[in-house]
Design an enzyme around this catalytic site. Structure first.
Site, PDB file in Angstrom:
ATOM      1  N   PHE A   2      18.165  12.563 -16.294  1.00 44.04           N
ATOM      2  CA  PHE A   2      16.824  12.634 -16.882  1.00 44.04           C
ATOM      3  C   PHE A   2      16.178  11.260 -16.809  1.00 44.04           C
ATOM      4  O   PHE A   2      16.716  10.281 -17.313  1.00 44.04           O
ATOM      5  CB  PHE A   2      16.885  13.124 -18.332  1.00 44.04           C
ATOM      6  CG  PHE A   2      15.532  13.521 -18.851  1.00 44.04           C
ATOM      7  CD1 PHE A   2      15.050  14.811 -18.628  1.00 44.04           C
ATOM      8  CD2 PHE A   2      14.731  12.610 -19.522  1.00 44.04           C
ATOM      9  CE1 PHE A   2      13.787  15.183 -19.078  1.00 44.04           C
ATOM     10  CE2 PHE A   2      13.462  12.977 -19.972  1.00 44.04           C
ATOM     11  CZ  PHE A   2      12.993  14.264 -19.744  1.00 44.04           C
ATOM     12  N   VAL A   3      15.044  11.198 -16.139  1.00 40.51           N
ATOM     13  CA  VAL A   3      14.388   9.911 -15.937  1.00 40.51           C
ATOM     14  C   VAL A   3      13.038   9.854 -16.649  1.00 40.51           C
ATOM     15  O   VAL A   3      12.395  10.878 -16.872  1.00 40.51           O
ATOM     16  CB  VAL A   3      14.201   9.613 -14.429  1.00 40.51           C
ATOM     17  CG1 VAL A   3      15.542   9.340 -13.756  1.00 40.51           C
ATOM     18  CG2 VAL A   3      13.464  10.744 -13.721  1.00 40.51           C
ATOM     19  N   LYS A  14      15.363  16.372  -7.278  1.00 40.46           N
ATOM     20  CA  LYS A  14      16.761  16.584  -7.699  1.00 40.46           C
ATOM     21  C   LYS A  14      17.274  17.781  -6.919  1.00 40.46           C
ATOM     22  O   LYS A  14      17.083  18.927  -7.342  1.00 40.46           O
ATOM     23  CB  LYS A  14      16.829  16.879  -9.197  1.00 40.46           C
ATOM     24  CG  LYS A  14      16.331  15.771 -10.095  1.00 40.46           C
ATOM     25  CD  LYS A  14      16.528  16.172 -11.560  1.00 40.46           C
ATOM     26  CE  LYS A  14      15.854  15.217 -12.498  1.00 40.46           C
ATOM     27  NZ  LYS A  14      15.921  15.665 -13.919  1.00 40.46           N
ATOM     28  N   GLU A  70      12.806  19.715 -10.200  1.00 42.26           N
ATOM     29  CA  GLU A  70      14.148  19.908 -10.737  1.00 42.26           C
ATOM     30  C   GLU A  70      14.634  21.307 -10.367  1.00 42.26           C
ATOM     31  O   GLU A  70      15.273  21.492  -9.344  1.00 42.26           O
ATOM     32  CB  GLU A  70      14.162  19.673 -12.239  1.00 42.26           C
ATOM     33  CG  GLU A  70      15.579  19.662 -12.780  1.00 42.26           C
ATOM     34  CD  GLU A  70      15.630  19.405 -14.264  1.00 42.26           C
ATOM     35  OE1 GLU A  70      16.383  18.512 -14.673  1.00 42.26           O
ATOM     36  OE2 GLU A  70      14.937  20.098 -15.012  1.00 42.26           O
ATOM     37  N   GLU A 109       3.173  16.386  -6.478  1.00 41.06           N
ATOM     38  CA  GLU A 109       4.130  16.615  -7.558  1.00 41.06           C
ATOM     39  C   GLU A 109       4.827  15.293  -7.825  1.00 41.06           C
ATOM     40  O   GLU A 109       4.926  14.460  -6.926  1.00 41.06           O
ATOM     41  CB  GLU A 109       5.205  17.589  -7.058  1.00 41.06           C
ATOM     42  CG  GLU A 109       5.093  19.007  -7.568  1.00 41.06           C
ATOM     43  CD  GLU A 109       5.460  19.124  -9.029  1.00 41.06           C
ATOM     44  OE1 GLU A 109       5.670  18.096  -9.693  1.00 41.06           O
ATOM     45  OE2 GLU A 109       5.526  20.264  -9.512  1.00 41.06           O
ATOM     46  N   ASP A 110       5.335  15.118  -9.028  1.00 43.58           N
ATOM     47  CA  ASP A 110       6.111  13.896  -9.217  1.00 43.58           C
ATOM     48  C   ASP A 110       7.610  14.146  -9.230  1.00 43.58           C
ATOM     49  O   ASP A 110       8.377  13.310  -8.791  1.00 43.58           O
ATOM     50  CB  ASP A 110       5.676  13.136 -10.475  1.00 43.58           C
ATOM     51  CG  ASP A 110       5.836  13.990 -11.699  1.00 43.58           C
ATOM     52  OD1 ASP A 110       6.081  15.201 -11.543  1.00 43.58           O
ATOM     53  OD2 ASP A 110       5.726  13.450 -12.806  1.00 43.58           O
ATOM     54  N   ARG A 163       5.682   6.936 -20.509  1.00 43.82           N
ATOM     55  CA  ARG A 163       4.934   7.165 -19.259  1.00 43.82           C
ATOM     56  C   ARG A 163       4.425   5.860 -18.647  1.00 43.82           C
ATOM     57  O   ARG A 163       4.241   5.763 -17.445  1.00 43.82           O
ATOM     58  CB  ARG A 163       3.714   8.054 -19.517  1.00 43.82           C
ATOM     59  CG  ARG A 163       4.025   9.502 -19.846  1.00 43.82           C
ATOM     60  CD  ARG A 163       2.749  10.336 -19.719  1.00 43.82           C
ATOM     61  NE  ARG A 163       2.784  11.583 -20.462  1.00 43.82           N
ATOM     62  CZ  ARG A 163       3.261  12.736 -19.980  1.00 43.82           C
ATOM     63  NH1 ARG A 163       3.747  12.801 -18.774  1.00 43.82           N
ATOM     64  NH2 ARG A 163       3.236  13.831 -20.720  1.00 43.82           N
ATOM     65  N   ASP A 194       7.584  11.371 -18.882  1.00 47.79           N
ATOM     66  CA  ASP A 194       7.732  11.129 -20.309  1.00 47.79           C
ATOM     67  C   ASP A 194       8.995  11.739 -20.878  1.00 47.79           C
ATOM     68  O   ASP A 194       9.628  12.599 -20.278  1.00 47.79           O
ATOM     69  CB  ASP A 194       6.554  11.768 -21.056  1.00 47.79           C
ATOM     70  CG  ASP A 194       6.673  13.299 -21.104  1.00 47.79           C
ATOM     71  OD1 ASP A 194       6.826  13.889 -20.031  1.00 47.79           O
ATOM     72  OD2 ASP A 194       6.641  13.874 -22.208  1.00 47.79           O
TER      73      ASP A 194
HETATM   74  P1  5GP Z   1      11.147  22.227 -12.594  1.00 49.69           P
HETATM   75  O1  5GP Z   1      12.483  22.486 -13.219  1.00 49.69           O
HETATM   76  O2  5GP Z   1      10.190  23.361 -12.774  1.00 49.69           O
HETATM   77  O3  5GP Z   1      11.292  21.809 -11.141  1.00 49.69           O
HETATM   78  O4  5GP Z   1      10.558  20.980 -13.355  1.00 49.69           O
HETATM   79  C1  5GP Z   1       9.944  21.208 -14.566  1.00 49.69           C
HETATM   80  C2  5GP Z   1       9.328  19.971 -15.140  1.00 49.69           C
HETATM   81  O5  5GP Z   1      10.312  19.356 -15.937  1.00 49.69           O
HETATM   82  C3  5GP Z   1       8.881  18.880 -14.197  1.00 49.69           C
HETATM   83  O6  5GP Z   1       7.625  19.119 -13.614  1.00 49.69           O
HETATM   84  C4  5GP Z   1       8.832  17.715 -15.153  1.00 49.69           C
HETATM   85  O7  5GP Z   1       7.646  17.734 -15.911  1.00 49.69           O
HETATM   86  C5  5GP Z   1      10.016  18.014 -16.034  1.00 49.69           C
HETATM   87  N1  5GP Z   1      11.194  17.239 -15.602  1.00 49.69           N
HETATM   88  C6  5GP Z   1      12.200  17.628 -14.792  1.00 49.69           C
HETATM   89  N2  5GP Z   1      13.104  16.650 -14.654  1.00 49.69           N
HETATM   90  C7  5GP Z   1      12.631  15.620 -15.389  1.00 49.69           C
HETATM   91  C8  5GP Z   1      13.131  14.286 -15.641  1.00 49.69           C
HETATM   92  O8  5GP Z   1      14.173  13.823 -15.166  1.00 49.69           O
HETATM   93  N3  5GP Z   1      12.346  13.509 -16.451  1.00 49.69           N
HETATM   94  C9  5GP Z   1      11.175  13.948 -17.003  1.00 49.69           C
HETATM   95  N4  5GP Z   1      10.507  13.088 -17.780  1.00 49.69           N
HETATM   96  N5  5GP Z   1      10.687  15.186 -16.793  1.00 49.69           N
HETATM   97  C10 5GP Z   1      11.422  15.995 -15.986  1.00 49.69           C
HETATM   98 MG    MG Z   2       7.373  16.499 -19.886  1.00 46.17          MG
END
Ligand code: 5GP
Ligand code: MG
Length: 191
Positions: free
Chosen positions: A156-157, A135, A107, A103-104, A169, A163
């Site tokens: 938000f990064v 996070k 959130e 995973e990258d 990206r 992206d």
């Molecule tokens: P989740 O809330 O399900 O953990 O994350 C959902 C998705 O939101 C992540 O996989 C990612 O694609 C996107 N996301 C969450 N935080 C960020 C952020 O800070 N920057 C970006 N570019 N995408 C984010």
């Molecule tokens: Mg996205």
């Protein structure tokens, strides 16, 4: 289409910091999976840069198969009732095998939870998760994260594969967005 006014701002993590942390993660994973077979499952599509860099830091002596899974999030990212669609078309049979999800960013943890559940349903021997960015928050503390690159604040990064509206990206560093996206994030986001 809405004009994208957000531009990358302050650098949160430099390419040097990212690179050295990924070497450490690769070494740790190599030790943990020494002598075992591993299936690394990267999540399309934003994960291609981190996944590519990470797997090349894993000991070449480890038997590693690489596969991909697609996840799409729907709805406002601040709305926890939004759902995640997993498109599982694994080429590798993971049953009885050791799986490492790459995973990258985590959130809310919704995406990762859906991926973990999907993979466990295929009866693997184990499922571990590595995420570059985490996070940490009240909604995601119960998640199983075995390897974490960096804990970051709730900002938000972009960059290093991440992206905003498919932009940024390619940036080698991880940077803050100048102003937080609002309406943009309410769209259907294909990751
Ligand atoms: P989740 O809330 O399900 O953990 O994350 C959902 C998705 O939101 C992540 O996989 C990612 O694609 C996107 N996301 C969450 N935080 C960020 C952020 O800070 N920057 C970006 N570019 N995408 C984010
Ligand atoms: Mg996205």
């Amino acid at each position: 289409m809405r004009e994208n006014t957000q531009s990358p701002g302050e650098t949160l993590l430099t390419r040097t910091q990212i690179g050295s942390r990924i070497r450490e993660l690769g070494q740790q994973i190599s030790v943990d999976y020494s002598g075992r077979e591993l299936v690394a499952v990267a999540v399309l599509r934003v994960r291609f840069i981190f996944a590519g860099d990470l797997v090349r830091q894993i000991d070449p002596k480890i038997s590693l198969r690489m596969d991909f899974i697609a996840a799409s999030s729907y709805g406002d990212r601040t709305n926890s009732s939004g759902h995640v669609e997993i498109n599982q078309q694994l080429q590798v049979d993971i049953s009885g095998r050791s799986v490492l999800i790459i995973e990258d960013i985590v959130e809310t943890g919704r995406t990762l939870r859906a991926i973990q559940d999907t993979l466990w349903a295929a009866d693997p021997d184990s499922v571990r998760t590595v995420t570059l960015l985490y996070k940490e928050g009240p909604d995601n503390r119960d998640l199983t994260l075995d390897y974490v690159g960096f804990r970051i604040p709730n900002v938000f990064v972009v960059g290093y594969g991440l992206d905003f509206a498919q932009m940024h990206r390619h940036l080698p560093d991880i940077r803050l967005l100048e102003s937080a996206p609002e309406d943009g994030m309410k769209d259907h986001t294909v990751q």
